[in-house]
Design a protein around this motif. Sequence first.
Motif, PDB file in Angstrom:
ATOM      1  N   PRO A   1      46.143  53.939  38.229  1.00 10.97           N
ATOM      2  CA  PRO A   1      47.272  54.791  37.841  1.00 10.97           C
ATOM      3  C   PRO A   1      48.609  54.077  37.728  1.00 10.97           C
ATOM      4  O   PRO A   1      49.513  54.564  37.057  1.00 10.97           O
ATOM      5  N   THR A   2      48.763  52.924  38.379  1.00 11.46           N
ATOM      6  CA  THR A   2      50.067  52.263  38.438  1.00 11.46           C
ATOM      7  C   THR A   2      50.265  51.245  37.326  1.00 11.46           C
ATOM      8  O   THR A   2      51.197  51.342  36.529  1.00 11.46           O
ATOM      9  N   SER A   3      49.399  50.233  37.256  1.00 11.65           N
ATOM     10  CA  SER A   3      49.612  49.151  36.286  1.00 11.65           C
ATOM     11  C   SER A   3      48.642  49.194  35.111  1.00 11.65           C
ATOM     12  O   SER A   3      48.687  48.309  34.249  1.00 11.65           O
ATOM     13  N   LYS A   4      47.775  50.197  35.082  1.00 10.07           N
ATOM     14  CA  LYS A   4      46.915  50.455  33.909  1.00 10.07           C
ATOM     15  C   LYS A   4      46.046  49.254  33.534  1.00 10.07           C
ATOM     16  O   LYS A   4      45.734  49.041  32.367  1.00 10.07           O
ATOM     17  N   GLY A   5      45.660  48.447  34.516  1.00 11.56           N
ATOM     18  CA  GLY A   5      44.802  47.293  34.234  1.00 11.56           C
ATOM     19  C   GLY A   5      45.545  46.018  33.898  1.00 11.56           C
ATOM     20  O   GLY A   5      44.916  44.980  33.653  1.00 11.56           O
ATOM     21  N   ARG A   6      46.882  46.051  33.873  1.00 12.53           N
ATOM     22  CA  ARG A   6      47.646  44.842  33.557  1.00 12.53           C
ATOM     23  C   ARG A   6      47.676  43.895  34.758  1.00 12.53           C
ATOM     24  O   ARG A   6      47.666  44.330  35.908  1.00 12.53           O
ATOM     25  N   LEU A   7      47.766  42.606  34.485  1.00 13.84           N
ATOM     26  CA  LEU A   7      47.934  41.595  35.514  1.00 13.84           C
ATOM     27  C   LEU A   7      49.017  40.617  35.078  1.00 13.84           C
ATOM     28  O   LEU A   7      49.226  40.405  33.882  1.00 13.84           O
ATOM     29  N   CYS A   8      49.685  40.002  36.044  1.00 13.87           N
ATOM     30  CA  CYS A   8      50.652  38.950  35.718  1.00 13.87           C
ATOM     31  C   CYS A   8      50.054  37.598  36.093  1.00 13.87           C
ATOM     32  O   CYS A   8      48.932  37.501  36.606  1.00 13.87           O
ATOM     33  N   ILE A   9      50.806  36.560  35.878  1.00 11.33           N
ATOM     34  CA  ILE A   9      50.316  35.203  36.100  1.00 11.33           C
ATOM     35  C   ILE A   9      49.939  34.961  37.560  1.00 11.33           C
ATOM     36  O   ILE A   9      48.992  34.223  37.862  1.00 11.33           O
ATOM     37  N   LYS A  10      50.649  35.607  38.501  1.00  8.34           N
ATOM     38  CA  LYS A  10      50.310  35.423  39.917  1.00  8.34           C
ATOM     39  C   LYS A  10      48.974  36.073  40.242  1.00  8.34           C
ATOM     40  O   LYS A  10      48.135  35.496  40.929  1.00  8.34           O
ATOM     41  N   GLY A  11      48.773  37.292  39.769  1.00  7.31           N
ATOM     42  CA  GLY A  11      47.518  37.979  40.045  1.00  7.31           C
ATOM     43  C   GLY A  11      46.320  37.277  39.443  1.00  7.31           C
ATOM     44  O   GLY A  11      45.258  37.157  40.071  1.00  7.31           O
ATOM     45  N   ILE A  12      46.486  36.781  38.239  1.00 12.80           N
ATOM     46  CA  ILE A  12      45.388  36.084  37.556  1.00 12.80           C
ATOM     47  C   ILE A  12      44.933  34.861  38.348  1.00 12.80           C
ATOM     48  O   ILE A  12      43.749  34.515  38.366  1.00 12.80           O
ATOM     49  N   ASN A  13      45.867  34.228  39.044  1.00 11.99           N
ATOM     50  CA  ASN A  13      45.557  32.988  39.763  1.00 11.99           C
ATOM     51  C   ASN A  13      45.560  33.137  41.283  1.00 11.99           C
ATOM     52  O   ASN A  13      45.526  32.133  42.004  1.00 11.99           O
ATOM     53  N   ALA A  14      45.562  34.372  41.770  1.00 10.94           N
ATOM     54  CA  ALA A  14      45.662  34.585  43.216  1.00 10.94           C
ATOM     55  C   ALA A  14      44.504  33.955  43.985  1.00 10.94           C
ATOM     56  O   ALA A  14      44.680  33.469  45.112  1.00 10.94           O
ATOM     57  N   HIS A  15      43.319  33.951  43.391  1.00  7.18           N
ATOM     58  CA  HIS A  15      42.147  33.413  44.096  1.00  7.18           C
ATOM     59  C   HIS A  15      42.287  31.935  44.433  1.00  7.18           C
ATOM     60  O   HIS A  15      41.611  31.441  45.342  1.00  7.18           O
ATOM     61  N   GLN A  16      43.170  31.228  43.732  1.00  6.71           N
ATOM     62  CA  GLN A  16      43.265  29.785  43.951  1.00  6.71           C
ATOM     63  C   GLN A  16      43.717  29.445  45.367  1.00  6.71           C
ATOM     64  O   GLN A  16      43.255  28.474  45.962  1.00  6.71           O
TER      65      GLN A  16
END
Length: 710
Positions: free
Chosen positions: A56-71
Amino acid sequence: MTEMLLKYFREKEQREQSEKVYDTQCPYCSVQCHMQLIEQRSVTRKSYKTIGKNNPTSKGRLCIKGINAHQHALHKDRLTQPLRKIGEEFVPVSWEEALAFMADSITNIQKEDGHHGMSVYGSASITNEEAYLMGKFARVALKTKHIDYNGRLCMSAAASAASAVFGMDRGLTNALEEIPYAETIVLAGTNIAECQPTIMPYFEQAKENGALIVAIDPRETETSRIADLHMKIKPGTDAALANGLLKVIIEEGLVDPSFIEERVTGFKEVKEHIASLDEGEIVEKTGIPLKDIHRVARALGQKETGMIFTARGVEQQTDGSMAVRNFLNILVATGKIGKPSCGYGAITGQSNGQGAREHGQKADQLPGYRSIENDEHRTHMANVWGIEEKELPRKGVSVFEMIEKADRGEIAGMFLLCSNPVVSNPNARFVKQALKKLKFLVAVDLFKSETAQLADLILPASSYLEDEGTMTNLEGRVTLREASMKAPGEARHDWKIICDVARALGKGQYFSFHSAEDVFNELRVASSGGIADYYGMTYARLREKKGILWPCPSLEHEGTSRIFEHAFAHPEGRAKMSVVPNEPPVKKEKTCEDYPLYLTTGRIMAHYLTGVQTRKSPSLTARDFEPFLEIHPQTAQTYNLPDGTLARIESRRGSIIVRSKWTEKIRRDTVFVPFHWDEKQNVNRLVVDDLDPNCRMPGFKVSAVKVETL
């Protein structure tokens, strides 16, 4: 023959390749984007990719930090076993030895220095369950009043202001989905495009719908680019600017008389105060042209809908609480609260900045946003915890004041969870010296942070991929963060570490939880009837609905999208306006001949807080591998500072060396340095340690400095 072998091995790898999916939420900002980490495994290697999940909040969007958080979560430097400092070296020990050492150290401190000799330093990046347990651990297991958390450095001004004006503090008074229909939007001291980028489409849609968007910031940012008007304010003068806006609104009759009559107190006193102020002085003080003040004030007063958002630019000042109150005065005077697309938003910084301040980590607080000084609230919590009300300590002090007490020897021990005060606090060199004086410091962390290196004991924690629990985003939407990856080595969940330490101290009967869900079910009961009421939420409901906005007082309740529709949270149901002076009671540091420039600090897109996690991410570090000094070219030339060269920045508290970065996007009397780096380039070493008298927020945004080339 070679081609045949290559073909064989390729086909074999494809046959043996497998895929595993981990559902989770981003560990960084307060949007709490839902996402999946996909682990692709073959005979020879593992690879990872992150995709967004609809929510409901970001509708599936991610930013550069989220995309690479697993690192950072998969980094080789993750702590995987307890470490005890022997001499100057950290030596691996068993959990049994670590817990016994910790219990002995705490017991000795309490014998010598009393229960209040121990302190607890919490975090706004942990789950609600863990924030709740931190408060319970301090008051029940340690019986100390000394507990506070790093959100004091982030959200305390906005929280105290909203509580004072509205009677309660929830990050947004409306759901994000109402933003596109607001006709006037003021973004005061907030750089959403870099700090919470996945919610920017709400504001972009508002602009497409014809909204007037105003950015208030001493520097141009990615956020100010979408604004119709950028008010390039002189640092530290936000309260005065709000007075200027309010003066126009009141004197031009742009208030909502019926709303004020029915739902507001204090308007008469504010009106009298505003009449005594001079517009010319406000213009001179703030550096904002009078025509711009009039334009924004009229838009706020004349349009049917409008919203104001604040963040650290306004709040991290010694009058941050009162500055926010003044912006809330504007909303209350114009009746733009509790209605569709009318309201206030405190843009929370940390991942659980909202939930972590609701359930007992703050010095003066009990779960559910109850007060530790209120007898009725104390009795409720004592009953939930199975103790006598008289056993509960009274309120303590803020995090920086705890550090000052450590420096004076009044606090001898500290339990530190998921925070890095050596880098995050003002006057950071003093903070390090104070923590070194502790008899015992234990740090719970993913990595050996700058602060953990000072500890006597480091306990390895689990990451967002491994630690299940609830988080509350900037809207006040409680979400369930799934986590199914196994923690590395002997790392344990924060909630389990707290319970283990409590058991080692002989308090295990109060901490007999077997899962995060067990903790949440007690939290629900603890919060029931409080301002932040979570009672109607369960893990099953949170999964089904992908989050619920509090308050949610019963299992049949759907959650509360918009608050204050019919009444405010004060006992009489009215909002309270208050007089806000142009000058703060604690004087801000002034520039002078020796220190002629204002220093302001902030965040950048690629990094988070003190950088302990993001600096472990190769993809993020490659984008911004070092801090910088943002300075206007004319100012740089005045001080013979070439673009791209190393520069020394010095305040009355010390100096650091960073690289200069010329830009016309900043005021000529101001320089900017991001705060995500470690000690030698830690800008917080320069920051003044004066505190807001209302909320004890340090004044990060206004320090006097000088610059010189090396």
